[in-house]
Design a protein around this motif. Structure first.
Motif, short mmCIF file in Angstrom:
data_model
loop_
_atom_site.label_atom_id
_atom_site.label_comp_id
_atom_site.label_asym_id
_atom_site.label_seq_id
_atom_site.Cartn_x
_atom_site.Cartn_y
_atom_site.Cartn_z
N GLY A 51 24.71 -7.79 -24.92
CA GLY A 51 24.64 -7.62 -23.47
C GLY A 51 25.13 -8.84 -22.71
O GLY A 51 25.51 -8.73 -21.55
N ASP A 52 25.13 -10.01 -23.35
CA ASP A 52 25.65 -11.21 -22.67
C ASP A 52 27.13 -11.03 -22.37
O ASP A 52 27.87 -10.50 -23.21
CB ASP A 52 25.48 -12.45 -23.56
N MET A 53 27.56 -11.48 -21.22
CA MET A 53 28.99 -11.42 -20.88
C MET A 53 29.68 -12.66 -21.46
O MET A 53 29.26 -13.78 -21.21
CB MET A 53 29.17 -11.35 -19.37
N LYS A 54 30.72 -12.44 -22.25
CA LYS A 54 31.49 -13.57 -22.80
C LYS A 54 32.45 -14.09 -21.73
O LYS A 54 32.78 -13.39 -20.77
CB LYS A 54 32.23 -13.13 -24.05
N ALA A 55 32.93 -15.30 -21.94
CA ALA A 55 33.75 -15.95 -20.92
C ALA A 55 35.04 -15.17 -20.64
O ALA A 55 35.55 -15.20 -19.53
CB ALA A 55 34.08 -17.38 -21.35
N HIS A 56 35.56 -14.48 -21.65
CA HIS A 56 36.77 -13.70 -21.42
C HIS A 56 36.43 -12.26 -21.02
O HIS A 56 37.24 -11.36 -21.13
CB HIS A 56 37.71 -13.75 -22.63
N ARG A 57 35.20 -12.08 -20.56
CA ARG A 57 34.74 -10.84 -19.91
C ARG A 57 34.71 -9.63 -20.83
O ARG A 57 35.02 -8.53 -20.43
CB ARG A 57 35.58 -10.56 -18.65
N GLN A 58 34.34 -9.87 -22.07
CA GLN A 58 33.99 -8.77 -22.96
C GLN A 58 32.49 -8.87 -23.19
O GLN A 58 32.01 -9.92 -23.63
CB GLN A 58 34.71 -8.91 -24.31
N PRO A 59 31.74 -7.81 -22.89
CA PRO A 59 30.30 -7.90 -23.16
C PRO A 59 30.04 -7.99 -24.66
O PRO A 59 30.75 -7.39 -25.46
CB PRO A 59 29.74 -6.60 -22.57
N THR A 60 29.04 -8.78 -25.03
CA THR A 60 28.70 -8.97 -26.45
C THR A 60 28.08 -7.70 -27.01
O THR A 60 27.18 -7.12 -26.41
CB THR A 60 27.72 -10.14 -26.59
N GLU A 61 28.58 -7.29 -28.17
CA GLU A 61 28.02 -6.12 -28.87
C GLU A 61 27.87 -6.47 -30.34
O GLU A 61 28.75 -7.11 -30.91
CB GLU A 61 28.99 -4.94 -28.79
N GLY A 62 26.80 -6.01 -30.95
CA GLY A 62 26.63 -6.18 -32.40
C GLY A 62 26.49 -7.63 -32.84
O GLY A 62 26.87 -7.98 -33.95
N ALA A 63 25.96 -8.48 -31.97
CA ALA A 63 25.76 -9.88 -32.35
C ALA A 63 24.73 -9.98 -33.46
O ALA A 63 23.81 -9.16 -33.52
CB ALA A 63 25.29 -10.69 -31.14
N ALA A 64 24.90 -10.93 -34.33
CA ALA A 64 23.92 -11.12 -35.40
C ALA A 64 23.71 -12.60 -35.67
O ALA A 64 23.18 -12.97 -36.71
CB ALA A 64 24.38 -10.41 -36.67
#
Lengths: 160, 455
Positions: free
Chosen positions: B412-425
Motif C-alpha cells: 500500500g505504500d506509494m513508491k517514489a516512482h509512483r507504483q504502489p507497493t504490492e506483495g512486499a515481503a
C-alpha cells in the motif's frame, strides 16, 4: 608444411593422425580426432579445462605437443563411462549438483580421477589441492569438493 | 528447507511440493560425460578463422588502412574493413527504439576505445589469421581521451562519440533519468541529521571459462547457420539481420548452451562479422575470442559513481533521500542507457521515504564499452544503499536491522516512482534473517507485517 605422424591410444582405442609439427594435443584431440570433451578456456595452462590423463598423470592438453604423445595411453572425460554406466565420479558430480555451465566439468573430473587413482581416501584438503588447477567461474567449488569426497567413499565401500 | 505459508493472507493454497525438493538438472548427464555440445565443439571442412586488428589507442582518428602486405600472407582468404559491412553503424537496443545508432562493427575513420575492432582477417588457420592481422598497417592520429565520468561531463571535454554529440545519453527526460517525489529540500530542512556519502565501483569482467564466439556455416539453401554462445539468441539474430541487411529467415541460430555468461554474452559482437565473412567467402567461419580478448575486449559491468544524501530523524525515519548516479558506458551505449535508467527506478531501495529526488546519468568515456552483468544498474546501487543504511543507523545510535524495519516498504505504500507497493515481503525476510543470524531485534519488530499497518 610437412606433417608428422602421431599414434596413441585414446580411451583404449588406437588413434593415428598426421599433424602439423607444433600442434597441441588439445587441438589434435578436438579438431583432428573429434573428442571435444577437453575444453580450451585459456590456451595458456591456467584454467584446467583441457585436462586429460596421459599414462596415468594429469596433463594440460593445451600445453602438451601432440607429437610428444606417441605411444601414450590417453584418457579423457568422454572415456570414463563404460557401457553407458556412469563412472562413480560422474555419478557423484550429477548427484551433488556439481555442474552449472558444465564447461569446467570434464577437466574437474579428470583431475579428480587422477587424485582418486593415487589417493583413494583423500582428505578434504587433498581434494582442494588436487582441484586447485581447475577454475570453475560459476563458483560451484563446494558441491564439486563434496562430489569427489562422495565418490571416494562409494569407491572404498565397493572395495570393502 | 521449510516453506511457511503462514505469512500472507492470500498465499496460494495448493501444495507447492516441488519447492525444497532437489530435481536433477537435465543438462548434467551431458556435462559429466563431456557430451554437451558447446558452439566450438563443431568442426567443418574448409573452416576459416577470423582474427581482429584492434585499436592500440584509446581515442584516435584513422588516417589510412593498408592491407596490401596482409593480403599477401600465406593462408589469407579475405580481409574486411568498414566498407564491407552493409549497415556498419548500429546499436543493439534499436530493437526497442532506443537510439541513436552509435557504434561501428568495424571502425570507420575513428576509434574510441583501446581494443576497438578495425579490420577483420579471415585465413585458413588461426595462426595465419593472427600473423596477417599483425601485418595490417593502420595510420592513427592520436586524439585526447577522457577516462573519468566527471571529467567527461565538464565543458570542453573531448567528445567521445559524435553520434551523441555530448558525453551523456540524452533521455526523453533530458540529460538524465529523473524521479521526483515529495519535496526533498523541505525534507532535509526538517531532518535531525543529513548524511551525504559518495560510493564508487570499478568495471568488473565476467570472465566466463568459455570465451565469446561463434561458428557460421553457409548452407546450400542460401541460409547461414550460426552456432553461437550468445545469451540472447533472437536479440542477436534480429540485430545481425539489421547489420547485414539480410532478412531474418536467412539466419538460423543454434545455441542455448553457454559455458558461463553472467550477462557478458548479450552484446551482438562476434556473430554479424562472422556471418559476413561466411557470406563473402562461401566458407564456414570461426570467430572465437582469445582469453586475452575475453578479459580486455568483452564488455565489463559499468563503473559507477553514486552520491547519496539522506535526511534522517532521531526516531529512525528517513525523511528525504537524494541520489545522483553515474554509469560509465564507455565509448558506446550497448545496454548502459537501460542500466542507468534501471538505477533511477531502484534507488530509493526497498524503503518508504516521503521525499525523493533521483538523477541517473549514462556517461560516455574512452573506456571499454560496458554492458549487462548480473543485475546491472541495481547491484552497485544496492551496495551503496545498504552501506549508507548502516552509516545512518550508526549516526543515530540505532541497531541497523531495527533501523531497516522502521523504513521497510509495506503493501500500500506509494513508491517514489509512483507504483504502489504490492506483495512486499521485506519485513518477513528480515524477521527470518533475525532468527537465522541470531541477531535479536525488539519484539515490536517481530510482530510487524508487510500487510497490516501499525507496529
Amino acid at each position: 608444411m610437412a606433417k608428422v605422424p602421431v599414434q596413441f591410444t585414446l580411451n583404449g582405442a588406437e588413434k593415428a593422425e598426421f599433424i602439423d609439427s607444433g600442434t597441441t594435443l588439445l587441438h589434435a584431440l578436438r579438431d583432428k580426432i573429434g573428442d571435444t570433451s577437453p575444453k580450451g578456456g585459456c590456451h595458456q595452462g591456467t584454467c584446467g579445462g583441457c585436462s586429460v590423463i596421459i599414462d596415468g598423470e594429469l596433463r594440460l592438453s593445451c600445453l602438451t605437443l601432440a607429437e610428444t604423445c606417441n605411444g601414450a595411453a590417453i584418457t579423457t572425460a568422454s572415456g570414463l563411462s563404460e557401457g553407458g554406466v556412469l563412472h562413480p565420479l560422474q555419478r557423484a558430480f550429477l548427484d551433488a549438483f556439481a555442474t552449472q555451465c558444465g564447461f569446467c566439468t570434464p577437466g574437474m573430473i579428470m583431475a579428480a580421477t587422477v587424485l582418486l587413482d593415487h589417493t583413494p581416501n583423500p582428505s578434504r584438503d587433498e581434494v582442494v589441492e588436487a582441484l586447485s588447477g581447475n577454475i570453475c567461474r560459476c563458483t560451484g567449488y563446494e558441491p564439486i569438493i563434496q562430489a569427489v569426497l562422495t565418490a571416494a567413499r562409494s569407491n572404498s565401500q565397493n572395495a570393502a | 528447507m521449510e516453506l511457511r505459508k503462514s505469512y500472507f493472507a492470500d498465499q496460494r493454497k495448493d501444495d507447492l511440493h516441488e519447492i525444497g525438493q532437489p530435481r536433477p538438472r537435465s543438462d548434467s548427464p551431458g556435462h559429466v560425460t563431456g557430451k554437451t555440445a558447446y558452439f566450438a565443439d563443431r568442426n567443418f571442412p574448409g573452416m576459416l578463422h577470423l582474427k581482429m586488428v584492434r585499436s592500440p589507442h584509446h581515442h584516435a582518428r584513422i588516417r589510412s588502412i593498408d592491407i596490401s602486405e596482409a593480403e599477401k600472407h600465406p593462408g589469407v582468404v579475405k580481409i574486411l574493413t568498414a566498407k564491407d559491412v552493409p549497415h556498419n553503424v548500429y546499436t543493439i537496443l534499436i530493437l526497442i527504439q532506443i537510439g541513436p545508432e552509435d557504434e561501428t562493427v568495424l571502425a570507420d575513420g575513428k576509434v574510441r576505445w583501446k581494443g576497438e575492432a578495425v579490420v577483420a582477417v579471415l585465413a585458413e588457420t588461426e595462426r595465419a589469421a593472427q600473423e596477417a592481422a599483425a601485418k595490417v598497417k593502420v595510420d592513427y592520429e592520436v586524439l585526447p581521451a577522457v577516462f573519468d565520468m566527471e571529467e567527461a561531463l565538464k565543458p570542453g571535454a573531448p567528445t567521445v562519440n559524435e553520434y551523441h554529440g555530448r558525453n551523456y545519453y540524452l533521455y526523453d527526460s533530458g540529460e538524465c533519468r529523473k524521479v521526483r517525489f515529495g519535496d526533498v529540500e523541505a525534507g532535509f530542512a526538517g531532518a535531525d541529521h543529513v548524511l551525504e556519502q559518495t560510493y564508487q565501483s570499478s568495471p568488473i569482467e565476467h570472465a566466463p571459462t568459455e570465451t565469446t564466439g561463434c561458428i557460421v556455416v553457409p548452407e546450400g539453401n542460401d541460409r547461414f547457420t550460426c552456432y553461437t554462445n550468445t545469451q540472447a539468441m533472437f536479440f542477436t539474430l534480429d540485430n545481425a539481420s539489421i547489420i547485414l541487411q539480410m532478412p531474418g529467415n536467412k539466419l538460423h541460430f543454434v545455441g542455448g548452451t553457454v559455458g558461463g555468461g553472467f550477462g557478458g554474452k548479450v552484446d551482438v559482437i562476434v556473430e554479424p562479422i562472422a556471418i559476413l565473412g561466411a557470406k563473402l567467402t562461401g566458407r564456414p567461419v570461426s570467430f572465437i575470442y582469445s582469453r586475452e580478448e575475453e578479459m580486455q575486449i568483452s564488455s565489463p559491468r559499468a563503473a559507477e559513481k553514486v552520491v547519496i544524501k539522506d535526511g534522517v530523524m532521531n526516531d529512525g525515519r528517513i525523511v528525504a533521500r537524494k541520489v545522483t548516479g553515474y554509469t560509465d558506458a564507455g565509448a558506446y551505449s550497448r545496454h548502459s542507457p537501460y542500466g542507468a535508467q534501471k538505477g533511477a527506478g531502484h534507488y530509493p531501495g526497498p524503503y518508504t521515504i516521503p521525499n525523493v529526488w533521483i538523477d541517473t546519468y549514462c556517461v560516455y568515456t574512452n573506456r571499454t564499452p560496458s554492458s549487462a552483468m548480473r543485475g546491472f544498474g541495481v547491484t552497485i546501487g544496492d551496495f551503496a544503499l545498504e552501506v549508507q543504511m548502516d552509516k545512518l543507523a550508526r549516526l543515530i545510535g540505532m541497531d541497523p536491522l531495527e533501523f531497516r524495519f522502521i523504513n521497510a516498504y509495506r503493501d500500500g505504500d506509494m513508491k517514489a516512482h509512483r507504483q504502489p507497493t504490492e506483495g512486499a515481503a521485506l519485513i518477513e525476510c528480515m524477521q527470518e534473517a533475525s532468527r537465522a543470524a541470531n541477531w535479536p531485534v525488539a519484539e515490536k519488530y517481530l510482530s510487524m507485517s508487510s500487510y497490516a499497518k501499525g507496529v
